[in-house]
Design a protein around this motif. Structure first.
Motif, PDB file in Angstrom:
ATOM      1  N   ILE A 181     -25.427 -68.470 -54.656  1.00 23.14           N
ATOM      2  CA  ILE A 181     -26.641 -68.049 -54.000  1.00 23.14           C
ATOM      3  C   ILE A 181     -26.453 -69.063 -52.684  1.00 23.14           C
ATOM      4  O   ILE A 181     -27.172 -70.354 -52.866  1.00 23.14           O
ATOM      5  CB  ILE A 181     -27.835 -68.117 -54.293  1.00 23.14           C
ATOM      6  N   PRO A 182     -25.595 -69.124 -51.794  1.00 32.29           N
ATOM      7  CA  PRO A 182     -25.651 -70.070 -50.557  1.00 32.29           C
ATOM      8  C   PRO A 182     -27.059 -70.103 -49.869  1.00 32.29           C
ATOM      9  O   PRO A 182     -27.853 -69.137 -49.540  1.00 32.29           O
ATOM     10  CB  PRO A 182     -24.514 -69.628 -49.413  1.00 32.29           C
ATOM     11  N   GLN A 183     -27.511 -71.463 -49.651  1.00 32.23           N
ATOM     12  CA  GLN A 183     -28.747 -71.750 -49.066  1.00 32.23           C
ATOM     13  C   GLN A 183     -28.477 -71.866 -47.626  1.00 32.23           C
ATOM     14  O   GLN A 183     -27.216 -72.033 -47.072  1.00 32.23           O
ATOM     15  CB  GLN A 183     -29.431 -73.076 -49.605  1.00 32.23           C
ATOM     16  N   GLU A 184     -29.477 -72.161 -46.735  1.00 29.21           N
ATOM     17  CA  GLU A 184     -29.402 -72.430 -45.357  1.00 29.21           C
ATOM     18  C   GLU A 184     -28.570 -73.759 -45.219  1.00 29.21           C
ATOM     19  O   GLU A 184     -27.655 -73.946 -44.550  1.00 29.21           O
ATOM     20  CB  GLU A 184     -30.762 -72.582 -44.836  1.00 29.21           C
ATOM     21  N   LEU A 185     -28.823 -74.663 -46.010  1.00 31.04           N
ATOM     22  CA  LEU A 185     -27.833 -75.959 -46.423  1.00 31.04           C
ATOM     23  C   LEU A 185     -27.987 -76.207 -47.445  1.00 31.04           C
ATOM     24  O   LEU A 185     -28.842 -76.412 -48.046  1.00 31.04           O
ATOM     25  CB  LEU A 185     -28.413 -76.935 -45.304  1.00 31.04           C
ATOM     26  N   GLY A 186     -26.802 -75.902 -48.207  1.00 32.07           N
ATOM     27  CA  GLY A 186     -26.679 -76.307 -49.590  1.00 32.07           C
ATOM     28  C   GLY A 186     -26.119 -75.064 -50.308  1.00 32.07           C
ATOM     29  O   GLY A 186     -25.765 -73.983 -49.674  1.00 32.07           O
ATOM     30  N   LEU A 187     -26.262 -74.898 -51.804  1.00 30.27           N
ATOM     31  CA  LEU A 187     -25.746 -73.820 -52.337  1.00 30.27           C
ATOM     32  C   LEU A 187     -26.617 -73.937 -53.854  1.00 30.27           C
ATOM     33  O   LEU A 187     -26.831 -74.952 -54.245  1.00 30.27           O
ATOM     34  CB  LEU A 187     -24.156 -74.205 -52.622  1.00 30.27           C
ATOM     35  N   LYS A 188     -26.734 -72.684 -54.367  1.00 30.75           N
ATOM     36  CA  LYS A 188     -27.030 -72.624 -55.802  1.00 30.75           C
ATOM     37  C   LYS A 188     -25.997 -71.620 -56.595  1.00 30.75           C
ATOM     38  O   LYS A 188     -25.833 -70.881 -55.875  1.00 30.75           O
ATOM     39  CB  LYS A 188     -28.459 -72.120 -55.996  1.00 30.75           C
ATOM     40  N   VAL A 189     -25.831 -72.315 -58.000  1.00 30.29           N
ATOM     41  CA  VAL A 189     -24.936 -71.227 -58.535  1.00 30.29           C
ATOM     42  C   VAL A 189     -25.544 -71.248 -59.920  1.00 30.29           C
ATOM     43  O   VAL A 189     -25.903 -72.155 -60.715  1.00 30.29           O
ATOM     44  CB  VAL A 189     -23.412 -71.974 -58.610  1.00 30.29           C
ATOM     45  N   TYR A 190     -25.661 -69.992 -60.445  1.00 31.01           N
ATOM     46  CA  TYR A 190     -26.006 -69.631 -61.849  1.00 31.01           C
ATOM     47  C   TYR A 190     -24.711 -69.205 -62.760  1.00 31.01           C
ATOM     48  O   TYR A 190     -24.094 -68.376 -62.080  1.00 31.01           O
ATOM     49  CB  TYR A 190     -26.986 -68.705 -61.948  1.00 31.01           C
TER      50      TYR A 190
END
Ligand code: FES
Ligand code: CO
Length: 343
Positions: free
Chosen positions: A187-196
């Motif tokens: 899940i790309p963020q506006e600036l950054g990234l989350k991964v599950y």
């Protein structure tokens, strides 16, 4: 190449040293090639100035802290946390100190037991919020504070790379016979990234007691967060409810070296598992990564045509794209809102 001299990198917060290191004397640290002097003021807040006296360029970090100020070791000029010269011992007391007697100062704060610095007055992102660090029942265990000869981006990519576990970590928790990486949700963020992702792992004897899981295999439920440019958290939850959240920063010293700052947060107690035992296992894992990462080129190409990729490299590709966009946008000196809209 992602050079540490890219101006946009100055607009992020970095952890530079444990606050406890400032308890007795000032310290020096080089951030993005900028030498800093750091010390602690009377109210317990840290301060950061350029480590260069404006008189004859002596290193202020060789001086002493007096009345909240850093006093230069050469001729004794004193500077406050804003870099303003407050005392020139050679001047008569009634003589005003010239306003040009000053040293650049930088944003400096304490968080999670570390001193954080931003070299620009207008940070693009705040210091990462880690809610788990604010839960009073949780413990924060400082783990590693050391210099690695690798780029921060390589280390960030490694953290999100499920394909290396069966190889690099075969001696600790990786499943040698299952080289196909676990799938993950990005899940790309506006600036950054989350991964599950959910990853089956080997649970060697040395780790079984640490996790309170007496089985030779277990599973990690993972929520990884990338905070550009060089910070990640790896929130691991085990089937028994144990939380093991690892914070790792690769603070850029210069174009060859990164300061590794790592701590973990656990929801068990010292009576359950000693911090020493937890650090020992994570030390083995980190050493496995270090050998390989220090063998990679420091130069991390943001141009995606330079290196070859496979599908599990997707997190790193997102990082390279976001960093390339940041550099492109901020290189032109555009205001913040415009840049974020472009990314
Ligand atoms: Fe610092 Fe002279 S060089 S006071
Ligand atoms: Co690894």
């Amino acid at each position: 190449m992602l050079s540490t001299q890219e101006p946009v990198l100055r607009r992020f917060w970095y952890p530079v040293l444990p606050i406890a290191d400032l308890s007795n004397s000032p310290r020096s640290f080089t951030l993005l090639g900028q030498p800093l002097v750091l010390w602690i003021t009377d109210n317990g807040a840290p301060a950061a100035l350029a480590d260069r006296c404006c008189h004859r360029s002596a290193k202020l970090s060789l001086g002493i802290v007096q009345q909240n100020c850093i006093r230069c070791p050469y001729h004794g000029w004193a500077f406050d946390s804003a870099g303003i010269c407050t005392d020139v011992p050679q001047l008569d007391p009634e003589t005003a100190i010239p306003k040009t007697y000053r040293v650049p100062s930088y944003l400096c704060e304490e968080r999670y037991g570390y001193v954080w610095v931003c070299l620009d007055d207008d940070p693009i992102l705040p210091i990462p919020e880690i809610p788990e660090a604010n839960v009073s029942e949780h413990r924060l265990i400082p783990q590693f504070y050391e210099v690695w000869n690798c780029s921060g981006l390589r280390l960030m990519e490694n953290s999100f790379d499920n394909a290396h576990l069966s190889f690099v970590h075969a001696a600790s928790f990786g499943m040698e016979d299952q080289p196909k990486p676990a799938s993950s949700e990005l899940i790309p963020q506006e600036l950054g990234l989350k991964v599950y992702s959910t990853i089956p792992v080997v649970n060697p004897p040395a780790q079984q007691q640490n996790l309170n899981i007496p089985d030779s295999l277990t599973v990690r439920h993972i929520e990884s967060t990338w905070y550009p440019p060089f910070i990640r958290t790896l929130k691991i939850t085990y089937p028994n409810g144990l939380l093991h959240l690892i914070f790792t920063a690769a603070t850029p010293i210069d174009d060859r070296t990164s300061q590794i700052v790592q701590f973990c947060i656990r929801n068990d107690t010292e009576a359950d598992v000693s911090a020493e035992s937890i650090v020992a296992f994570d030390r083995q894992v980190v050493e496995e990564d270090k050998v390989v990462l220090e063998s990679t080129d420091y130069d991390t190409p943001l141009d995606l045509t330079v290196e070859q990729h496979m599908s599990s490299d997707q997190p790193g590709i997102v990082m390279r794209r976001q960093l390339a966009a940041l550099i492109k946008s901020y290189g032109a000196g555009q205001p913040k809102g415009q840049v974020l809209a472009e990314i």
